[in-house]
Design an enzyme around this catalytic site. Structure first.
Site, short mmCIF file in Angstrom:
data_model
loop_
_atom_site.label_atom_id
_atom_site.label_comp_id
_atom_site.label_asym_id
_atom_site.label_seq_id
_atom_site.Cartn_x
_atom_site.Cartn_y
_atom_site.Cartn_z
N GLN A 98 88.42 81.51 27.23
CA GLN A 98 88.77 80.18 27.76
C GLN A 98 90.02 80.30 28.64
OE1 GLN A 98 89.57 77.16 24.77
NE2 GLN A 98 89.29 75.49 26.23
N HIS A 104 85.18 71.96 27.88
CA HIS A 104 84.18 71.86 28.95
C HIS A 104 83.01 72.78 28.65
CE1 HIS A 104 86.99 75.08 30.03
NE2 HIS A 104 85.93 75.69 30.55
N HIS A 106 79.97 75.00 30.56
CA HIS A 106 79.44 75.57 31.81
C HIS A 106 77.92 75.40 31.82
CE1 HIS A 106 83.06 78.09 32.85
NE2 HIS A 106 83.28 77.96 31.56
P1 AMP Z 1 86.81 78.61 30.97
O1 AMP Z 1 87.06 80.08 31.08
O2 AMP Z 1 85.58 78.31 30.16
O3 AMP Z 1 88.04 77.90 30.48
O4 AMP Z 1 86.45 78.14 32.43
C1 AMP Z 1 87.26 77.35 33.23
C2 AMP Z 1 86.53 77.20 34.52
O5 AMP Z 1 87.18 76.24 35.30
C3 AMP Z 1 86.45 78.50 35.36
O6 AMP Z 1 85.09 78.85 35.56
C4 AMP Z 1 87.16 78.11 36.67
O7 AMP Z 1 86.53 78.66 37.80
C5 AMP Z 1 87.05 76.59 36.65
N1 AMP Z 1 88.11 75.92 37.39
C6 AMP Z 1 89.44 76.17 37.35
N2 AMP Z 1 90.10 75.33 38.17
C7 AMP Z 1 89.17 74.53 38.74
C8 AMP Z 1 89.22 73.46 39.69
N3 AMP Z 1 90.38 73.04 40.21
N4 AMP Z 1 88.06 72.86 40.05
C9 AMP Z 1 86.89 73.28 39.53
N5 AMP Z 1 86.77 74.28 38.64
C10 AMP Z 1 87.89 74.90 38.24
#
Ligand code: AMP
Ligand code: ZN
Length: 140
Positions: A98, A104, A106
């Site tokens: 994370q 969130h 995916h």
């Molecule tokens: P996680 O590793 O599950 O916490 O994933 C967080 C996700 O958020 C990653 O895939 C990032 O690419 C995405 N992310 C980070 N900043 C943004 C942003 N400003 N807009 C859209 N997605 C984002």
């Protein structure tokens, strides 16, 4: 609308429109937008609007609302983009991968022959993401 928020959280800032994102859909409790670093075309994130760090702290009604929207997004991706498969994944804690500590999910379309990394390496252009978001939104 959202009742808990973290002023330093990037997803809270997207929800409040302080930071732009390619939004697919929102309702009073949840929002779906395109991942800015997509690991595949159509890579979407489904997010409860209230700030809760992860699955362990998320109220069950928001878990259910997010799951229902993730299913709607997956069905719309299938119709709009015709992927061979769709990954639904969710990480809790840094050790689990994370990177944004606002719960969130995916929802990632997959085509045969692709590698299976969930995190993309390259930031996609917002206009390109908005185009895909519109295609998915039209199929909701
Ligand atoms: P996680 O590793 O599950 O916490 O994933 C967080 C996700 O958020 C990653 O895939 C990032 O690419 C995405 N992310 C980070 N900043 C943004 C942003 N400003 N807009 C859209 N997605 C984002
Ligand atoms: Zn947040």
């Amino acid at each position: 609308m959202s009742s808990s928020r973290d002023p330093d959280c990037i997803f809270c800032k997207i929800i409040s429109r302080e930071v732009p994102a390619a939004i697919i859909h929102e309702d009073d409790r949840t929002i779906a937008f395109m991942d800015a670093f997509p690991s595949s075309k159509g890579h979407a994130l489904v997010v409860p609007k209230d700030h809760h760090p992860n699955l362990l702290t998320l109220p069950t009604d928001l878990l259910q609302a997010a799951a229902a929207l993730a299913q709607r997004i997956a069905r719309a991706q299938k119709q709009a983009l015709q992927p061979d498969g769709i990954i639904v994944s969710q990480f809790n804690g840094e050790a689990a991968g994370q990177t944004v500590f606002h719960y969130h999910v995916h929802v990632v379309p997959r085509w045969k022959g692709q590698d299976s990394a969930v995190h993309g390496r390259k930031q996609e252009d917002l206009q390109v993401l908005q185009e895909v978001a519109s295609q998915i939104a039209a199929a909701l």
